[in-house]
Design an enzyme around this catalytic site. Structure first.
Site, PDB file in Angstrom:
ATOM      1  N   SER A  21       0.835  -1.199   0.000  1.00 45.93           N
ATOM      2  CA  SER A  21       0.000   0.000   0.000  1.00 45.93           C
ATOM      3  C   SER A  21       0.872   1.252   0.000  1.00 45.93           C
ATOM      4  CB  SER A  21      -0.935  -0.039   1.223  1.00 45.93           C
ATOM      5  OG  SER A  21      -1.942   0.934   1.103  1.00 45.93           O
ATOM      6  N   ASN A  22       0.310   2.398   0.307  1.00 45.50           N
ATOM      7  CA  ASN A  22       1.083   3.641   0.343  1.00 45.50           C
ATOM      8  C   ASN A  22       0.551   4.547   1.448  1.00 45.50           C
ATOM      9  OD1 ASN A  22      -1.054   5.454  -0.785  1.00 45.50           O
ATOM     10  ND2 ASN A  22      -0.880   4.003  -2.495  1.00 45.50           N
ATOM     11  N   ARG A  23       1.167   5.715   1.603  1.00 46.37           N
ATOM     12  CA  ARG A  23       0.894   6.558   2.767  1.00 46.37           C
ATOM     13  C   ARG A  23      -0.265   7.539   2.575  1.00 46.37           C
ATOM     14  NH1 ARG A  23       6.554   9.032   3.754  1.00 46.37           N
ATOM     15  NH2 ARG A  23       5.274  10.492   4.961  1.00 46.37           N
ATOM     16  N   ALA A  88      -4.890   7.350  -4.351  1.00 46.14           N
ATOM     17  CA  ALA A  88      -3.522   6.926  -4.679  1.00 46.14           C
ATOM     18  C   ALA A  88      -3.563   5.424  -4.937  1.00 46.14           C
ATOM     19  CB  ALA A  88      -2.597   7.260  -3.521  1.00 46.14           C
TER      20      ALA A  88
END
Ligand code: CTP
Length: 215
Positions: A21-23, A88
């Site tokens: 995943s991402n932030r 995102a």
């Protein structure tokens, strides 16, 4: 008007307990949803996993991975007048998802990744698209050049670009907005809910202009 808004990250599963995943916090997308509702519009909010409470009276659709987000967006985009893809979305996902937890092994091991489908691009090139299409560009360098490249490649009407070092996980952001006709607009550093209200006005204005052109 009806806004479709995507927000937050996606989680691409590796096995039942792990993911890539991402932030992304989802704050910008949720702020746009809030601003559109406050201005009296309808909102379909398609969100990846975030620690935020969805605004009251949205048509809220919770998704986890990029395939679920792709399907939800394609199912609802035609009900929108303005689609704002703020999420995102992961660019890659594991080639295979293990049905059982992968056990620790000695030494190195590598994970094979395959590209996810680009949701914005798939809408951008649809010949029968009637809604205004807005994409976001999160960049660390060559902000303007990369954002123009994204607008052309994904064939959207507006790209909202920001430097991730300013906006990621923060309550503030600074935006550069690019329009298909070559126009640009800057909004200097401000709280995300202020930016969201400005963006909603800008999107409505563009949608109105494109309607007048088509008449
Ligand atoms: N996007 C999408 N589907 C994907 C990847 C991105 O719809 N699989 C959308 C995002 O929601 C955003 C825009 O495309 O509106 C740009 O996302 P970004 O991550 O900045 O661009 P990428 O195309 O992934 O390019 P790069 O990561 O190389 O900058």
């Amino acid at each position: 008007m009806t806004f479709l808004i995507t927000a937050g990250p996606t989680r691409e599963p590796i096995d039942p307990v792990r993911y890539i995943s991402n932030r992304s916090s989802g704050k910008m997308g949720y702020a746009i949803a809030e601003a559109a509702l406050d201005a009296g519009h309808d909102v379909i909010l398609i969100s990846g996993p975030v620690n935020l409470t969805p605004p009251r009276s949205t048509n809220f659709i919770s998704v986890s991975n990029s395939d679920e987000m792709f399907d939800a967006v394609h199912q609802h985009a035609d009900s929108s007048d303005i689609s704002v893809l703020c999420a995102a979305v992961a660019d890659h996902k594991p080639a295979q998802v293990s049905p059982v937890k992968i056990k620790k092994r000695a030494g190195e091991f590598s994970l094979e990744l395959v590209p996810t489908r680009d949701i914005l691009q798939s809408l951008g090139w649809r010949q029968d698209r009637k809604f205004l299409l807005v994409g976001f560009a999160a960049e660390t360098d060559h902000l303007e050049a990369n954002a123009w490249q994204k607008l052309r490649k994904k064939n959207c009407d507006i790209i909202v670009a920001n430097d991730v070092r300013v906006g990621m996980e923060s309550d503030e952001n600074e935006l550069l907005i690019l329009f298909r006709d070559g126009e640009t607009k800057r909004i200097s550093r401000a709280p995300k809910n202020f930016l969201a209200r400005e963006l909603v006005k800008i999107f409505l204005n563009s949608q109105q202009k494109s309607l007048t052109k088509k008449m």
